[in-house]
Scaffold this motif. Sequence first.
Motif, PDB file in Angstrom:
ATOM      1  N   GLN A  45       0.831  -1.201   0.000  1.00 37.67           N
ATOM      2  CA  GLN A  45       0.000   0.000   0.000  1.00 37.67           C
ATOM      3  C   GLN A  45       0.872   1.261   0.000  1.00 37.67           C
ATOM      4  O   GLN A  45       0.606   2.211  -0.758  1.00 37.67           O
ATOM      5  N   LEU A  46       1.924   1.268   0.809  1.00 41.03           N
ATOM      6  CA  LEU A  46       2.830   2.424   0.862  1.00 41.03           C
ATOM      7  C   LEU A  46       3.502   2.645  -0.495  1.00 41.03           C
ATOM      8  O   LEU A  46       3.620   3.790  -0.957  1.00 41.03           O
ATOM      9  N   LEU A 268      -4.011  15.881   5.156  1.00 42.69           N
ATOM     10  CA  LEU A 268      -3.056  16.747   4.455  1.00 42.69           C
ATOM     11  C   LEU A 268      -1.624  16.383   4.811  1.00 42.69           C
ATOM     12  O   LEU A 268      -0.729  16.423   3.953  1.00 42.69           O
ATOM     13  N   GLY A 269      -1.389  16.031   6.078  1.00 44.06           N
ATOM     14  CA  GLY A 269      -0.057  15.595   6.477  1.00 44.06           C
ATOM     15  C   GLY A 269       0.351  14.334   5.730  1.00 44.06           C
ATOM     16  O   GLY A 269       1.495  14.199   5.272  1.00 44.06           O
ATOM     17  N   LYS A 270      -0.579  13.401   5.597  1.00 47.40           N
ATOM     18  CA  LYS A 270      -0.288  12.160   4.885  1.00 47.40           C
ATOM     19  C   LYS A 270      -0.018  12.423   3.407  1.00 47.40           C
ATOM     20  O   LYS A 270       0.898  11.838   2.815  1.00 47.40           O
ATOM     21  N   ILE A 271      -0.810  13.302   2.799  1.00 52.80           N
ATOM     22  CA  ILE A 271      -0.603  13.642   1.382  1.00 52.80           C
ATOM     23  C   ILE A 271       0.771  14.274   1.183  1.00 52.80           C
ATOM     24  O   ILE A 271       1.494  13.941   0.240  1.00 52.80           O
ATOM     25  N   ASP A 272       1.139  15.190   2.084  1.00 53.64           N
ATOM     26  CA  ASP A 272       2.465  15.828   1.997  1.00 53.64           C
ATOM     27  C   ASP A 272       3.562  14.780   2.122  1.00 53.64           C
ATOM     28  O   ASP A 272       4.559  14.804   1.388  1.00 53.64           O
ATOM     29  N   PHE A 273       3.398  13.848   3.040  1.00 54.19           N
ATOM     30  CA  PHE A 273       4.390  12.791   3.263  1.00 54.19           C
ATOM     31  C   PHE A 273       4.516  11.900   2.030  1.00 54.19           C
ATOM     32  O   PHE A 273       5.626  11.520   1.630  1.00 54.19           O
ATOM     33  N   ILE A 274       3.393  11.589   1.397  1.00 53.62           N
ATOM     34  CA  ILE A 274       3.411  10.749   0.189  1.00 53.62           C
ATOM     35  C   ILE A 274       4.156  11.459  -0.939  1.00 53.62           C
ATOM     36  O   ILE A 274       5.010  10.870  -1.622  1.00 53.62           O
ATOM     37  N   PHE A 275       3.853  12.732  -1.151  1.00 59.05           N
ATOM     38  CA  PHE A 275       4.522  13.480  -2.223  1.00 59.05           C
ATOM     39  C   PHE A 275       6.001  13.694  -1.896  1.00 59.05           C
ATOM     40  O   PHE A 275       6.824  13.761  -2.816  1.00 59.05           O
TER      41      PHE A 275
END
Length: 780
Positions: A45-46, A268-275
């Motif tokens: 998934q990651l 939003l934190g997760k999205i930033d971390f993914i990008f």
Amino acid sequence: MNDRILRVLEFNKIIEQLNNQTATSLGKDLAIKMNPSIDVNEVIQLQNETDEAAQIVRLNKVIPLGGIADIRESLKRSAIGGILTISECLDVANTIYGGRQAKVFIENLEEDLTILKELADLITPLRELETHIKSCIDDHGYVMDSASHKLRSVRSSIRTFESRVRDRLEGYTKTNSNMLSDAIITIRNDRYVLPVKQEYRGSIGGIVHDQSASGQTLFMEPKAVVDLNNQLQEAAVKEKQEIERILRELSEHIASQEAFLYENVTTLGKIDFIFARAKYGQQMKAAMPKINDKGIIKMQQARHPLIPIDEVVANDVEIGETYTSIVITGPNTGGKTVTLKMVGLCTLMAQSGLQIPALDGCEMAVFDDVFADIGDEQSIEQNLSTFSSHMTNIVEIIKQVDYNSLVLFDELGSGTDPQEGAALAMSILDEVVSRNARVIATTHYPELKAYGYNRENVVNASVEFDVKTLQPTYRLLIGVPGRSNAFDISKRLGLDNGIIERAKSHIGVDSKSVENMIASLEKSQLDAEKDYREAHQILLDSENLREDLNKEWKQFEQKREMLYKKAEEKAEKALTKAREEAEIIVDEIRKLKTNTNMKEHEWIEAKKMLEEAKPNLSSKQENKITEPNPSREELQPGDEIKLLTVNQKGEVLEKVNENEYLVQVGIMKVKVKRKDLQLIGKQKQIIERPLATIKGSAYHVSTELDLRGERFEDALLKLEKYIDDTLLAGYPKVFIIHGKGTGALRKGVQEFVKKHPSIASARPGSMGEGGSGVTVIEFR
């Protein structure tokens, strides 16, 4: 994964570099807390999350995350009834706005991004709360007058009081300027004052709020403005109270949306971390690995992620399929330890959702534990030697290692007697290999060079050394053990040949055989790699040539199609022009037919043949015009032929000369070149066929023509063609069905037949023939 392993493999440096790719404090917090996962599904998934973001990063699209702040603490305080500050309220509004921008950005992407779009769906716009905050606080953190009617009124009174105070004090600066240190109005303790010289203190009178460092200037509030300053202070207190009320109201509104805001911030934190992971992968020119739980690692041209791309040497590493253990031998500073750390670090990165610096198609395993004994960790305080330090780590590793572990041993068995160390190293390897763990070990011991040949699931490897330059190449050679280069290096450095030869005589026969075998293996592998590179280059050149040929062939096809189309258009124009000229000629001859003995149907047949003379052209490849290739067989009178120039059948009447024949085509007799004739069938005798004896069976024309429902002009055109066909068929009488209706079509038919020279008479149909809805025509 324990902290020691992460420290030994320098995973903390990966986190630092990843942290630099984040855009928000929320993303930084997640990056700092990043830890490898041991759940295969979670790792997959990651990796899928990172891959989706990488698609956007590769398109040079930047997700807008500006203005987003970590407002979780503010949300907690508002939820328990706390009053947020102006800056905290503004952070909430900006975070709502930033979240909405990120949501719109992801939703408008055309790519198939299932995970990111699901995350975007979790973001709630909260426009009403954002508008409420922005209507009270501007972008600079100032509570605006429009926040409430009371605040506007209070600030209006403040400005009035300030104006009055200044007017009074400006009177002093004009009339008593000699008593002032400077003709200015200043503020002390939130009250307007004047800088008065010490000696004029009594002359001015009032309250002293401060004095200069020298004591020569006193900051005094004249009695005349004390009341005004008091009123000003009271108004300022009211302003503060009203602002506090406004902030309390905003805090309550924020608290009512606390759950949505918290989810927005988390998402939003997760999205930033993914990008951030995707951008870090692009920076390293990394690839998404395929994840497995079978202990298989396959990396082509893998690089150490912490060494600059222009400095690191890429290597191929495979383990877990045909063999589970690799024993690497070779000289110091040759890159053995770098290889160990590279494999361990790439494993940790893959299990953390990061892409790895290798070519596409790489594959990584998910291990429950990664163990590493790398470097000299001797402790003076614990009085441990180098050997003791290594053995302490190895003892702990052996206690925990199992089939789903990756074990990295650096200089196994070093730090003690070489013979005992080598034996101990082989025993330790036997134990770890027997547990089916994945093992990569480096060593100096020559005894371990033969280890891979005597054990299943173990393969030898070495790091290449260039004897000519006396430098390591840092290339990993799988399947080839390292060999000693001491004699070659000594010779290059100038040691006497006699000494070197005497040294060689001290080496046993077995050692010499092993060294010769290793040298042969190295040469074979290098030759095989060279052949592979040459074959691969030939394959690439062949592919490029095939693509070029396909491209040129398509261009040729297009050009040929265009030429055929132009030829058809040209032929069509020529045929149209010829047909028009023939029509004119036929009309002129028809006018003169009273002076000839030709019958009408002969002209009709000639006209029909002219209309059918158009070649059957097509842009399709299978129907394209080809050069006529008639048989060279001599034609005889009576042979059935095809005139290729007009695509009509006919027969041979007589041979004019070697290359020319007289043929009958329809009603026409023409002389034709042999190359334009195609033999269809041979005839035993010439068949005399009168020009006007073609009867109805050859044409299959009905004796009735139904014109009902046709437009007037179309009906007359059909009628004209029908009359021509029936004359050729030789019918004595036909029926024209036009219906009754308004009578216009019937009248048109009757007028047409009156003017036609071949029609003898026309009458309405009888009761059994259709009555006045039918016109019966009889021919001459």
